[in-house]
Design a protein around this motif. Structure first.
Motif, PDB file in Angstrom:
ATOM      1  N   PHE A   1       0.818  -1.208   0.000  1.00 53.51           N
ATOM      2  CA  PHE A   1       0.000   0.000   0.000  1.00 53.51           C
ATOM      3  C   PHE A   1       0.850   1.256   0.000  1.00 53.51           C
ATOM      4  O   PHE A   1       1.925   1.311   0.610  1.00 53.51           O
ATOM      5  N   GLY A   2       0.319   2.287  -0.692  1.00 53.26           N
ATOM      6  CA  GLY A   2       1.029   3.558  -0.781  1.00 53.26           C
ATOM      7  C   GLY A   2       0.241   4.722  -0.228  1.00 53.26           C
ATOM      8  O   GLY A   2       0.637   5.872  -0.399  1.00 53.26           O
ATOM      9  N   THR A   3      -0.887   4.458   0.401  1.00 55.33           N
ATOM     10  CA  THR A   3      -1.715   5.522   0.965  1.00 55.33           C
ATOM     11  C   THR A   3      -1.989   5.247   2.440  1.00 55.33           C
ATOM     12  O   THR A   3      -2.031   4.098   2.884  1.00 55.33           O
ATOM     13  N   ALA A   4      -2.166   6.337   3.186  1.00 56.06           N
ATOM     14  CA  ALA A   4      -2.449   6.235   4.618  1.00 56.06           C
ATOM     15  C   ALA A   4      -3.797   5.543   4.848  1.00 56.06           C
ATOM     16  O   ALA A   4      -4.708   5.671   4.022  1.00 56.06           O
ATOM     17  N   PRO A   5      -3.948   4.840   5.940  1.00 65.12           N
ATOM     18  CA  PRO A   5      -2.989   4.663   7.033  1.00 65.12           C
ATOM     19  C   PRO A   5      -2.091   3.446   6.870  1.00 65.12           C
ATOM     20  O   PRO A   5      -1.439   3.026   7.822  1.00 65.12           O
ATOM     21  N   TRP A   6      -2.061   2.874   5.648  1.00 67.50           N
ATOM     22  CA  TRP A   6      -1.331   1.621   5.452  1.00 67.50           C
ATOM     23  C   TRP A   6      -0.059   1.792   4.614  1.00 67.50           C
ATOM     24  O   TRP A   6       0.533   0.802   4.201  1.00 67.50           O
ATOM     25  N   ALA A   7       0.340   3.025   4.358  1.00 66.78           N
ATOM     26  CA  ALA A   7       1.484   3.257   3.471  1.00 66.78           C
ATOM     27  C   ALA A   7       2.716   2.497   3.963  1.00 66.78           C
ATOM     28  O   ALA A   7       3.087   2.568   5.136  1.00 66.78           O
ATOM     29  N   GLY A   8       3.332   1.765   3.047  1.00 68.96           N
ATOM     30  CA  GLY A   8       4.516   0.992   3.371  1.00 68.96           C
ATOM     31  C   GLY A   8       4.234  -0.383   3.931  1.00 68.96           C
ATOM     32  O   GLY A   8       5.163  -1.133   4.230  1.00 68.96           O
TER      33      GLY A   8
ATOM     34  N   MET B   1       9.991   3.531 -25.642  1.00 72.42           N
ATOM     35  CA  MET B   1      10.578   4.642 -24.901  1.00 72.42           C
ATOM     36  C   MET B   1      10.559   4.358 -23.407  1.00 72.42           C
ATOM     37  O   MET B   1      10.025   3.350 -22.945  1.00 72.42           O
ATOM     38  N   VAL B   2      11.122   5.296 -22.648  1.00 69.91           N
ATOM     39  CA  VAL B   2      11.165   5.201 -21.195  1.00 69.91           C
ATOM     40  C   VAL B   2      10.157   6.188 -20.610  1.00 69.91           C
ATOM     41  O   VAL B   2      10.038   7.325 -21.064  1.00 69.91           O
ATOM     42  N   CYS B   3       9.423   5.733 -19.595  1.00 71.59           N
ATOM     43  CA  CYS B   3       8.568   6.633 -18.840  1.00 71.59           C
ATOM     44  C   CYS B   3       8.743   6.322 -17.362  1.00 71.59           C
ATOM     45  O   CYS B   3       9.363   5.320 -16.993  1.00 71.59           O
ATOM     46  N   SER B   4       8.191   7.161 -16.506  1.00 72.69           N
ATOM     47  CA  SER B   4       8.223   6.871 -15.074  1.00 72.69           C
ATOM     48  C   SER B   4       6.876   6.409 -14.561  1.00 72.69           C
ATOM     49  O   SER B   4       6.804   5.614 -13.635  1.00 72.69           O
ATOM     50  N   ASP B   5       5.786   6.915 -15.168  1.00 69.68           N
ATOM     51  CA  ASP B   5       4.440   6.686 -14.640  1.00 69.68           C
ATOM     52  C   ASP B   5       4.409   7.072 -13.167  1.00 69.68           C
ATOM     53  O   ASP B   5       3.668   6.490 -12.370  1.00 69.68           O
ATOM     54  N   GLY B   6       5.245   8.040 -12.798  1.00 65.84           N
ATOM     55  CA  GLY B   6       5.397   8.408 -11.402  1.00 65.84           C
ATOM     56  C   GLY B   6       5.063   9.863 -11.146  1.00 65.84           C
ATOM     57  O   GLY B   6       4.825  10.652 -12.067  1.00 65.84           O
ATOM     58  N   SER B   7       5.076  10.218  -9.864  1.00 65.48           N
ATOM     59  CA  SER B   7       4.754  11.576  -9.443  1.00 65.48           C
ATOM     60  C   SER B   7       5.568  11.927  -8.208  1.00 65.48           C
ATOM     61  O   SER B   7       6.227  11.062  -7.624  1.00 65.48           O
ATOM     62  N   PRO B   8       5.502  13.191  -7.752  1.00 64.15           N
ATOM     63  CA  PRO B   8       6.231  13.568  -6.537  1.00 64.15           C
ATOM     64  C   PRO B   8       5.703  12.898  -5.273  1.00 64.15           C
ATOM     65  O   PRO B   8       6.425  12.786  -4.285  1.00 64.15           O
ATOM     66  N   THR B   9       4.444  12.460  -5.281  1.00 65.42           N
ATOM     67  CA  THR B   9       3.814  11.976  -4.052  1.00 65.42           C
ATOM     68  C   THR B   9       3.559  10.474  -4.038  1.00 65.42           C
ATOM     69  O   THR B   9       3.254   9.918  -2.984  1.00 65.42           O
ATOM     70  N   MET B  10       3.664   9.810  -5.158  1.00 68.28           N
ATOM     71  CA  MET B  10       3.343   8.385  -5.251  1.00 68.28           C
ATOM     72  C   MET B  10       4.299   7.530  -4.416  1.00 68.28           C
ATOM     73  O   MET B  10       5.494   7.772  -4.380  1.00 68.28           O
ATOM     74  N   TRP B  11       3.739   6.488  -3.768  1.00 65.91           N
ATOM     75  CA  TRP B  11       4.559   5.586  -2.953  1.00 65.91           C
ATOM     76  C   TRP B  11       5.140   4.480  -3.839  1.00 65.91           C
ATOM     77  O   TRP B  11       4.802   3.313  -3.746  1.00 65.91           O
ATOM     78  N   HIS B  12       6.028   4.889  -4.731  1.00 64.69           N
ATOM     79  CA  HIS B  12       6.664   3.966  -5.669  1.00 64.69           C
ATOM     80  C   HIS B  12       7.953   4.624  -6.139  1.00 64.69           C
ATOM     81  O   HIS B  12       7.950   5.809  -6.492  1.00 64.69           O
TER      82      HIS B  12
END
Length: 525
Positions: free
Chosen positions: A352-359, A408-419
């Motif tokens: 999980f990447g969102t509270a309250p279970w992040a990590g 190509m290369v992408c991240s599919d990521g963001s500043p806040t995502m738990w990944h």
């Protein structure tokens, strides 16, 4: 015998005449390329990057060139005679490579909330494409949002797609699986408007709501609009499971009859091995041989990341009443979730990447709640209650896909995502795939991250180091690049990119971020 004084006089005369001779000889020589450049580009320059190995983004071998910048533009690439120019800042890039800034073809984030986007800059990304997976700003016109982004002075350049799901919501189509011609016309008109305002194409999220309800004739109708504007459809396809991937690709390829198409974050969930990768590539290459303008992108991690709704059945998600489903079909839902999670490598493979279970993994949460994981999903989380990483991919398969020249290369990521992909993807390509595994050359890796996406998504003034291109540039020693983000510490910034220029301005140097952003809101032409 000649007197010694006469010999000394003759030597002195020769010494005086020699520089005059050289000056006459030089004047008799045609001007150098750089001198011709200066004749037509008088004045001072802002930045000189000298002594670096320039990897221009096209895939050509590195060259020992200098790079001159004026304003937001690359003015000259070649041998610079420093005695002939006035420069405000000089960077000695000896022992380093100089490349175009990387272009992230599939990114997430809110430029109005986190405009600095240091996670991208730290891994060498200077341009990101937002509006992915069928979701874009929920506005009938993009102009006010674009103006707001510009006012925020983002750290990176921002480009956007029009979200197909957003079109459905804005026009009232929503969850309708048989849109009428009038509905299709409304969607097409709104798409037309936003493409004319500068969106780079259409994104679809056919595994998500409400995009999953779109029939083929709807997708074809919108593809025709995209094609008329010479733009691209980039798609999170209908199903990325290994046994459904060919059908999902074929649906996208069918839209390629009308416009260019791109398979977003290409993967084969549960698929394994290079042989399986070859089967997937064969389908892509057959389509390309049939004149379909088909490309793909992917990120260099074996865990995906999305909402927990991905494991719930369609009949338990909107527009269906979830509470009623739990009351009337609980045992059926529990069995479905149990089988689905076990098929996806078990509850330990969902992080999980969102509270309250992040990590925490689903298995850990289940142990803490002292009940089966399927009951945790039903009672404590639900189909919209969390997001997470899912360890469902095979590294051998994914690495073989990435070696294809049109991927190509992408991240599919963001500043806040738990990944970690939002902080490490582009650094990991260099650190792991180029330096350690040697899957391809640094020049090829740079091409996949610069000129290939610029050509695919129509950014004619970016993605290459050449005179007249925008000055999005990186200076780094590839041996020092590190992707430090992990699944337990996903927000660690990448290391090793010494200088990051965005539109000719030094946006990040070593670990120091500029006090303001130099990115621009980009619009398709």
């Amino acid at each position: 015998m000649v007197p010694r004084t006469m010999l000394l006089r003759r030597s002195f005369q020769k010494a005086l005449l020699f520089p005059i001779f050289l000056l006459i000889l030089r004047c008799a020589q045609p001007p150098t390329e750089f001198e011709r450049f200066l004749a037509s580009h008088p004045g001072s320059f802002d930045v000189l990057i000298k002594n670096g190995q320039v990897i221009d983004g096209t895939g050509h071998p590195a060259q020992r060139w200098d790079v001159l910048l004026r304003g937001d533009t690359i003015a000259y690439v070649g041998d610079v005679d420093t005695a002939l120019v006035q420069v405000t800042q000089t960077i000695d890039a000896a022992g380093h490579v100089v490349t175009p800034g990387f272009i992230d073809t599939h990114a997430h984030g809110d430029p109005l909330q986190t405009p600095a986007f240091e996670n991208f800059l730290a891994m060498g990304v200077t341009t990101i494409f937002l509006g992915q997976d069928g979701s874009s700003p929920a506005q009938r016109t993009l102009v006010p949002w674009m103006q707001q982004v510009t006012a925020k002075a983002p750290g990176v350049n921002i480009a956007t797609f029009v979200g197909h799901g957003t079109l459905r919501e804005l026009t009232g189509v929503n969850y309708d699986s048989v849109p009428t011609p009038a509905m299709l016309q409304q969607m097409s008109t709104l798409l037309e408007t936003q493409l004319e305002e500068g969106a780079f194409g259409l994104s679809t999220g056919l595994e998500y709501l409400p995009g999953t309800y779109a029939p083929a004739y709807e997708l074809d109708s919108l593809a025709k609009v995209v094609g008329r504007h010479d733009r691209v459809i980039t798609s999170h396809m209908r199903n990325e499971d290994n046994d459904q991937l060919e059908a999902s690709l074929q649906e996208l390829i069918a839209q390629g009859a009308f416009c260019a198409v791109n398979a977003s974050h290409l993967k084969a969930v549960y698929g394994k091995g290079s042989a399986r990768a070859e089967e997937i590539l064969a389908q892509l290459e057959q389509a390309r041989a049939n004149d379909v303008a088909l490309t793909a992108d992917l990120y260099p991690y074996t865990a995906s990341y999305t909402g927990i709704g991905i494991v719930f059945p369609e009949w338990a998600k909107a527009p269906h009443d979830y509470a009623q489903v739990v009351r009337t079909r609980r045992s059926e839902l529990a069995e479905y979730l149990r089988n689905k999670i076990n098929q996806r490598n078990g509850p330990e493979a969902t992080l999980f990447g969102t509270a309250p279970w992040a990590g925490m993994t689903l298995a850990t949460v289940a142990r803490e709640h002292k009940k089966p994981f399927e009951d945790v999903l039903i009672d404590d989380i639900g189909p919209t209650g969390a997001s997470g990483a899912y360890f469902v991919m095979d590294s051998t398969l994914q690495e073989r896909l990435l070696q294809a020249p049109y991927i190509m290369v992408c991240s599919d990521g963001s500043p806040t995502m738990w990944h970690p992909r939002g902080y490490g993807s582009f650094a990991k390509i260099i650190e792991s795939y180029v330096q350690r595994k040697k899957l391809f050359s640094l020049e090829e890796a740079v091409r996949k991250m610069t000129s290939l996406p610029a050509q695919t998504f129509h950014l004619p003034d970016r993605g290459e180091i050449a005179a007249g291109k925008k000055a999005d540039l990186l200076v780094f020693d590839p041996r020092t690049i590190r992707a430090t983000a992990t699944f337990t510490a996903p927000h660690n910034l990448a290391q090793g990119f010494r200088y990051v220029f965005v539109n000719g301005k030094l946006a990040r140097q070593d670990e120091t971020l500029a006090p303001q952003g130099y990115g621009q809101m980009l619009t398709a032409q």
